[in-house]
Scaffold this motif. Sequence first.
Motif, PDB file in Angstrom:
ATOM      1  N   GLY A  38       0.802  -1.218   0.000  1.00 46.80           N
ATOM      2  CA  GLY A  38       0.000   0.000   0.000  1.00 46.80           C
ATOM      3  C   GLY A  38       0.833   1.264   0.000  1.00 46.80           C
ATOM      4  N   SER A  39       2.125   1.155  -0.337  1.00 45.17           N
ATOM      5  CA  SER A  39       2.954   2.358  -0.395  1.00 45.17           C
ATOM      6  C   SER A  39       2.688   3.147  -1.676  1.00 45.17           C
ATOM      7  N   ALA A  40       1.920   2.566  -2.586  1.00 45.18           N
ATOM      8  CA  ALA A  40       1.440   3.260  -3.783  1.00 45.18           C
ATOM      9  C   ALA A  40      -0.075   3.053  -3.847  1.00 45.18           C
ATOM     10  N   ALA A  41      -0.753   3.904  -4.609  1.00 44.55           N
ATOM     11  CA  ALA A  41      -2.217   3.828  -4.695  1.00 44.55           C
ATOM     12  C   ALA A  41      -2.635   2.719  -5.665  1.00 44.55           C
ATOM     13  N   ASN A  42      -2.220   1.509  -5.369  1.00 44.55           N
ATOM     14  CA  ASN A  42      -2.528   0.365  -6.224  1.00 44.55           C
ATOM     15  C   ASN A  42      -4.015   0.034  -6.181  1.00 44.55           C
ATOM     16  N   VAL A  43      -4.519  -0.470  -7.297  1.00 42.44           N
ATOM     17  CA  VAL A  43      -5.914  -0.900  -7.389  1.00 42.44           C
ATOM     18  C   VAL A  43      -5.926  -2.388  -7.710  1.00 42.44           C
ATOM     19  N   VAL A  44      -6.598  -3.161  -6.867  1.00 43.97           N
ATOM     20  CA  VAL A  44      -6.775  -4.588  -7.098  1.00 43.97           C
ATOM     21  C   VAL A  44      -8.204  -4.780  -7.581  1.00 43.97           C
ATOM     22  N   THR A  45      -8.358  -5.266  -8.811  1.00 43.14           N
ATOM     23  CA  THR A  45      -9.691  -5.488  -9.369  1.00 43.14           C
ATOM     24  C   THR A  45     -10.041  -6.960  -9.243  1.00 43.14           C
ATOM     25  N   LEU A  46     -11.189  -7.221  -8.639  1.00 41.15           N
ATOM     26  CA  LEU A  46     -11.655  -8.598  -8.473  1.00 41.15           C
ATOM     27  C   LEU A  46     -12.186  -9.140  -9.794  1.00 41.15           C
ATOM     28  N   PRO A  47     -12.118 -10.450  -9.987  1.00 39.29           N
ATOM     29  CA  PRO A  47     -12.758 -11.033 -11.171  1.00 39.29           C
ATOM     30  C   PRO A  47     -14.276 -11.041 -10.980  1.00 39.29           C
ATOM     31  N   ALA A  48     -15.005 -11.352 -12.043  1.00 36.15           N
ATOM     32  CA  ALA A  48     -16.449 -11.511 -11.911  1.00 36.15           C
ATOM     33  C   ALA A  48     -16.718 -12.588 -10.869  1.00 36.15           C
ATOM     34  N   PRO A  49     -17.760 -12.434 -10.074  1.00 38.33           N
ATOM     35  CA  PRO A  49     -18.053 -13.424  -9.040  1.00 38.33           C
ATOM     36  C   PRO A  49     -18.289 -14.815  -9.621  1.00 38.33           C
ATOM     37  N   LYS A  50     -17.796 -15.804  -8.927  1.00 44.06           N
ATOM     38  CA  LYS A  50     -18.042 -17.197  -9.269  1.00 44.06           C
ATOM     39  C   LYS A  50     -18.118 -17.960  -7.949  1.00 44.06           C
ATOM     40  N   LYS A  51     -19.128 -18.783  -7.819  1.00 45.20           N
ATOM     41  CA  LYS A  51     -19.368 -19.489  -6.569  1.00 45.20           C
ATOM     42  C   LYS A  51     -18.107 -20.216  -6.103  1.00 45.20           C
ATOM     43  N   GLY A  52     -17.725 -19.950  -4.849  1.00 38.57           N
ATOM     44  CA  GLY A  52     -16.580 -20.611  -4.232  1.00 38.57           C
ATOM     45  C   GLY A  52     -15.266 -19.863  -4.361  1.00 38.57           C
ATOM     46  N   MET A  53     -15.187 -18.835  -5.198  1.00 38.45           N
ATOM     47  CA  MET A  53     -13.953 -18.065  -5.296  1.00 38.45           C
ATOM     48  C   MET A  53     -13.722 -17.327  -3.990  1.00 38.45           C
ATOM     49  N   GLU A  54     -12.443 -17.235  -3.604  1.00 40.82           N
ATOM     50  CA  GLU A  54     -12.115 -16.556  -2.355  1.00 40.82           C
ATOM     51  C   GLU A  54     -10.714 -15.964  -2.411  1.00 40.82           C
ATOM     52  N   PHE A  55     -10.542 -14.861  -1.687  1.00 38.94           N
ATOM     53  CA  PHE A  55      -9.257 -14.191  -1.572  1.00 38.94           C
ATOM     54  C   PHE A  55      -9.092 -13.673  -0.157  1.00 38.94           C
ATOM     55  N   LYS A  56      -7.855 -13.635   0.313  1.00 42.65           N
ATOM     56  CA  LYS A  56      -7.518 -12.940   1.555  1.00 42.65           C
ATOM     57  C   LYS A  56      -6.508 -11.880   1.142  1.00 42.65           C
ATOM     58  N   ILE A  57      -6.856 -10.619   1.336  1.00 46.44           N
ATOM     59  CA  ILE A  57      -5.988  -9.521   0.938  1.00 46.44           C
ATOM     60  C   ILE A  57      -5.401  -8.904   2.204  1.00 46.44           C
ATOM     61  N   ILE A  58      -4.065  -8.944   2.289  1.00 43.86           N
ATOM     62  CA  ILE A  58      -3.348  -8.507   3.488  1.00 43.86           C
ATOM     63  C   ILE A  58      -2.462  -7.317   3.137  1.00 43.86           C
ATOM     64  N   LEU A  59      -2.594  -6.243   3.878  1.00 40.83           N
ATOM     65  CA  LEU A  59      -1.784  -5.051   3.680  1.00 40.83           C
ATOM     66  C   LEU A  59      -0.376  -5.302   4.221  1.00 40.83           C
ATOM     67  N   THR A  60       0.648  -5.038   3.384  1.00 39.59           N
ATOM     68  CA  THR A  60       2.035  -5.266   3.816  1.00 39.59           C
ATOM     69  C   THR A  60       2.819  -3.978   4.014  1.00 39.59           C
ATOM     70  N   ALA A  61       2.372  -2.889   3.429  1.00 35.94           N
ATOM     71  CA  ALA A  61       3.025  -1.584   3.583  1.00 35.94           C
ATOM     72  C   ALA A  61       1.952  -0.517   3.401  1.00 35.94           C
ATOM     73  N   THR A  62       2.178   0.648   3.984  1.00 35.88           N
ATOM     74  CA  THR A  62       1.172   1.705   3.936  1.00 35.88           C
ATOM     75  C   THR A  62       1.746   2.971   3.312  1.00 35.88           C
ATOM     76  N   GLY A  63       0.877   3.943   3.085  1.00 35.81           N
ATOM     77  CA  GLY A  63       1.330   5.234   2.599  1.00 35.81           C
ATOM     78  C   GLY A  63       0.456   5.877   1.540  1.00 35.81           C
ATOM     79  N   ALA A  64      -0.352   5.081   0.812  1.00 40.01           N
ATOM     80  CA  ALA A  64      -1.063   5.700  -0.310  1.00 40.01           C
ATOM     81  C   ALA A  64      -2.516   5.282  -0.467  1.00 40.01           C
ATOM     82  N   GLY A  65      -3.081   4.496   0.400  1.00 40.31           N
ATOM     83  CA  GLY A  65      -4.505   4.158   0.317  1.00 40.31           C
ATOM     84  C   GLY A  65      -4.903   3.296  -0.857  1.00 40.31           C
ATOM     85  N   PRO A  66      -4.357   2.080  -0.994  1.00 45.87           N
ATOM     86  CA  PRO A  66      -4.757   1.198  -2.093  1.00 45.87           C
ATOM     87  C   PRO A  66      -6.218   0.776  -1.965  1.00 45.87           C
ATOM     88  N   THR A  67      -6.795   0.344  -3.092  1.00 43.63           N
ATOM     89  CA  THR A  67      -8.193  -0.070  -3.094  1.00 43.63           C
ATOM     90  C   THR A  67      -8.353  -1.452  -3.721  1.00 43.63           C
TER      91      THR A  67
END
Length: 137
Positions: A35-64
């Motif tokens: 998150g030290s840059a304003a990175n954007v993570v775009t999710l794929p279209a929903p599909k039953k059973g898909m899952e993600f765990k998104i963990i912040l490792t660095a800060t500074g720019a408000g990623p989405t």
Amino acid sequence: MARPYLGGTSGGVKSVSSSVSLQEADSGKKILLDGSAANVVTLPAPKKGMEFKIILTATGAGPTVVSNASANIMIGTVISATNDAAQAIQSDADADTITFVNGGVPGDYCDLVSDGTSWYVFGFSGVDSKITITKAS
């Protein structure tokens, strides 16, 4: 159920240090978000059973983290707290954006699971109000 990745100790981990669109093959992975840059993570279209765990490792720019095509299909709750001080619970039933607000701490995270129509979100921040779930569009 078998995962779509095999072999290696980092098969279930994806490091993100620039904007990225996640793919179905990334389902089940821990996404380490710089998150030290304003990175954007775009999710794929929903599909039953898909899952993600998104963990912040660095800060500074408000990623989405955003839904594909800005669809208002995120449903869930974000909890944040600071050492017995202020706590915040924020819920939304038709969001499209999760923001790791600048000032959050490494280790803040969101779990996302799809039922094929929506993304269900549960997030936790160790700093008050440093993850938000909102409808941007």
